[in-house]
Design an enzyme around this catalytic site. Structure first.
Site, PDB file in Angstrom:
ATOM      1  N   GLN A  26       0.845  -1.191   0.000  1.00  0.00           N
ATOM      2  CA  GLN A  26       0.000   0.000   0.000  1.00  0.00           C
ATOM      3  C   GLN A  26       0.880   1.241   0.000  1.00  0.00           C
ATOM      4  O   GLN A  26       1.761   1.398   0.846  1.00  0.00           O
ATOM      5  CB  GLN A  26      -0.881  -0.028   1.249  1.00  0.00           C
ATOM      6  CG  GLN A  26      -1.308   1.300   1.831  1.00  0.00           C
ATOM      7  CD  GLN A  26      -2.409   1.968   1.046  1.00  0.00           C
ATOM      8  OE1 GLN A  26      -2.136   2.653   0.060  1.00  0.00           O
ATOM      9  NE2 GLN A  26      -3.637   1.764   1.457  1.00  0.00           N
TER      10      GLN A  26
ATOM     11  N   SER B   7     -18.617   7.960  11.850  1.00  0.00           N
ATOM     12  CA  SER B   7     -19.547   7.967  10.726  1.00  0.00           C
ATOM     13  C   SER B   7     -20.011   6.552  10.390  1.00  0.00           C
ATOM     14  O   SER B   7     -21.192   6.315  10.125  1.00  0.00           O
ATOM     15  CB  SER B   7     -18.881   8.610   9.506  1.00  0.00           C
ATOM     16  OG  SER B   7     -19.715   8.522   8.367  1.00  0.00           O
TER      17      SER B   7
ATOM     18  N   GLU C 216      -6.686   5.030  -5.970  1.00  0.00           N
ATOM     19  CA  GLU C 216      -7.614   5.380  -4.894  1.00  0.00           C
ATOM     20  C   GLU C 216      -7.071   6.528  -4.055  1.00  0.00           C
ATOM     21  O   GLU C 216      -7.760   7.508  -3.777  1.00  0.00           O
ATOM     22  CB  GLU C 216      -7.870   4.173  -3.989  1.00  0.00           C
ATOM     23  CG  GLU C 216      -8.831   4.521  -2.858  1.00  0.00           C
ATOM     24  CD  GLU C 216      -8.893   3.462  -1.773  1.00  0.00           C
ATOM     25  OE1 GLU C 216      -9.988   3.235  -1.263  1.00  0.00           O
ATOM     26  OE2 GLU C 216      -7.847   2.894  -1.423  1.00  0.00           O
TER      27      GLU C 216
ATOM     28  N   ARG D 286      -8.231  10.635  -4.223  1.00  0.00           N
ATOM     29  CA  ARG D 286      -8.820  11.189  -3.005  1.00  0.00           C
ATOM     30  C   ARG D 286      -7.838  12.095  -2.267  1.00  0.00           C
ATOM     31  O   ARG D 286      -8.127  12.554  -1.171  1.00  0.00           O
ATOM     32  CB  ARG D 286      -9.266  10.042  -2.093  1.00  0.00           C
ATOM     33  CG  ARG D 286     -10.401   9.244  -2.721  1.00  0.00           C
ATOM     34  CD  ARG D 286     -10.789   8.069  -1.858  1.00  0.00           C
ATOM     35  NE  ARG D 286     -11.873   7.322  -2.494  1.00  0.00           N
ATOM     36  CZ  ARG D 286     -12.385   6.194  -2.000  1.00  0.00           C
ATOM     37  NH1 ARG D 286     -11.916   5.707  -0.882  1.00  0.00           N
ATOM     38  NH2 ARG D 286     -13.355   5.571  -2.631  1.00  0.00           N
TER      39      ARG D 286
ATOM     40  N   ARG E 266       0.235   4.288   0.760  1.00  0.00           N
ATOM     41  CA  ARG E 266       0.038   5.195   1.886  1.00  0.00           C
ATOM     42  C   ARG E 266       0.579   4.562   3.162  1.00  0.00           C
ATOM     43  O   ARG E 266       0.178   3.462   3.540  1.00  0.00           O
ATOM     44  CB  ARG E 266      -1.447   5.503   2.047  1.00  0.00           C
ATOM     45  CG  ARG E 266      -1.694   6.602   3.060  1.00  0.00           C
ATOM     46  CD  ARG E 266      -3.153   6.924   3.184  1.00  0.00           C
ATOM     47  NE  ARG E 266      -3.349   8.060   4.045  1.00  0.00           N
ATOM     48  CZ  ARG E 266      -4.528   8.414   4.533  1.00  0.00           C
ATOM     49  NH1 ARG E 266      -5.591   7.733   4.222  1.00  0.00           N
ATOM     50  NH2 ARG E 266      -4.636   9.461   5.313  1.00  0.00           N
TER      51      ARG E 266
ATOM     52  N   GLU F  46      -8.452   0.672   2.727  1.00  0.00           N
ATOM     53  CA  GLU F  46      -7.782   0.387   4.003  1.00  0.00           C
ATOM     54  C   GLU F  46      -8.229   1.327   5.111  1.00  0.00           C
ATOM     55  O   GLU F  46      -8.334   0.928   6.275  1.00  0.00           O
ATOM     56  CB  GLU F  46      -6.266   0.452   3.839  1.00  0.00           C
ATOM     57  CG  GLU F  46      -5.539   0.048   5.122  1.00  0.00           C
ATOM     58  CD  GLU F  46      -4.032  -0.097   4.950  1.00  0.00           C
ATOM     59  OE1 GLU F  46      -3.316   0.002   5.974  1.00  0.00           O
ATOM     60  OE2 GLU F  46      -3.580  -0.302   3.809  1.00  0.00           O
ATOM     61  N   ARG F  47      -8.529   2.602   4.787  1.00  0.00           N
ATOM     62  CA  ARG F  47      -8.994   3.535   5.817  1.00  0.00           C
ATOM     63  C   ARG F  47     -10.301   3.042   6.428  1.00  0.00           C
ATOM     64  O   ARG F  47     -10.491   3.104   7.645  1.00  0.00           O
ATOM     65  CB  ARG F  47      -9.184   4.932   5.235  1.00  0.00           C
ATOM     66  CG  ARG F  47      -7.888   5.680   4.942  1.00  0.00           C
ATOM     67  CD  ARG F  47      -8.154   7.103   4.498  1.00  0.00           C
ATOM     68  NE  ARG F  47      -8.649   7.946   5.581  1.00  0.00           N
ATOM     69  CZ  ARG F  47      -9.885   8.403   5.691  1.00  0.00           C
ATOM     70  NH1 ARG F  47     -10.803   8.098   4.789  1.00  0.00           N
ATOM     71  NH2 ARG F  47     -10.228   9.175   6.698  1.00  0.00           N
TER      72      ARG F  47
END
Length: 299
Positions: free
Chosen positions: A52, A68, A126, A130, A54, A93-94
């Protein structure tokens, strides 16, 4: 599954319009096309992708996302790749991390059995779309695509939806000393500051100037003016101007051709002469290229 997975068209292409929800107790045995299903799997059967791009996740933002999810549920399924045991996250993943934080036992997923290069491409798409990657993470992701899958900057641009120049400028950040890369990743300086720092070339001068930017709270404009002053005082060598812009012109043409034909293109010129080479890796790619060139096979 073929290579036509909608890469470069955004994440929407990953989610089928006719998705069906399957109860969690059936998630291990499916006798249908799983690539058209949204179903629930145990959260602890899902693991993050080690490649990944990030690397850092803001805990406060994850807590907000978790709140949320607790209120509304996970509205967009994770995209996962099936493994021998469990699933590896391709996208989302978030959401998975936030679900873990609030103790969610199950998460909705869509299964995509993709080759490694497409998994990495989707992960980058992704995050870049974003705007979740910092500049260094983005540069490292592009570098991984080039080194692991032999992609050119132009090809990365096609997949990500950015110009070759933008990809090149981001990759240049990896020439910064490691300490400055960390400052950039931690948002102590911006990409604009980093590009000004790169002009200094000498690592020691770069680090000293980065510290000065942070200590004095310089804006990007102030940093650029400081560099110009150092150049005028002879403390920094001015950038060498090219005698002509032919190389830039050739690069622009190459980038435009790669975007139009969605394949690698090589341009070379000697004086007034040159050649254009189109590269393909399969007969299917050759057929697609010939079709775009307007070639019609004889019966």
């Amino acid at each position: 599954m073929g290579k036509n997975t909608g890469l470069g068209k955004g994440l929407r292409a990953l989610f089928p319009d006719d998705a069906v929800v399957v109860p969690s107790q059936k998630d291990e045995v499916l006798e249908v096309d799983v690539e058209k299903l949204v179903f629930y799997v145990r959260t602890n059967n899902v693991r993050p992708n080690p490649k990944q791009p990030r690397k850092s996740f803001d805990r406060i933002k994850l807590e907000e996302l978790g709140a949320s999810i607790k209120e509304h549920g996970i509205l967009q399924p994770l995209v996962v790749k099936p493994e021998t045991k469990g699933y590896t996250i391709i996208a989302g993943e978030r959401r998975w991390r936030a679900a873990n934080m609030i103790g969610l036992k199950e998460v909705p997923v869509i299964v995509k059995d993709l080759p490694p290069e497409e998994v990495l491409e989707i992960a980058i798409i992704e995050n870049v779309q974003r705007e979740n990657l910092n500049s260094i993470e983005e540069a490292l992701a592009y570098e991984a695509l080039m080194e692991n899958f032999n992609l050119t900057q132009g090809e990365i641009g096609i997949r990500i939806g950015k110009s070759r120049t933008a990809i090149a400028n981001t990759l240049r950040l990896l020439k910064l000393p490691q300490s400055i890369q960390e400052q950039l990743a931690q948002e102590k300086i911006t990409s604009g500051h980093a590009r000004a720092i790169l002009i200094l070339e000498d690592p020691a001068k770069m680090e000293a100037f980065a510290s000065e930017i942070i200590e004095k709270g310089m804006s990007v404009r102030e940093a650029e003016n400081r560099i110009k002053k150092m150049q005028s005082e002879g403390l920094v060598k001015p950038l060498q101007q090219k005698k002509d812009n032919s190389s830039g012109y050739i690069a622009e043409i190459q980038e435009a051709l790669e975007r139009k034909f969605e394949t690698k293109v090589h341009l070379s010129n000697r004086g007034k002469k040159g050649k254009i080479e189109f590269v393909y890796s399969s007969l299917e790619e050759l057929d697609r290229l010939l079709e775009r060139l307007g070639y019609e096979k004889e019966n």
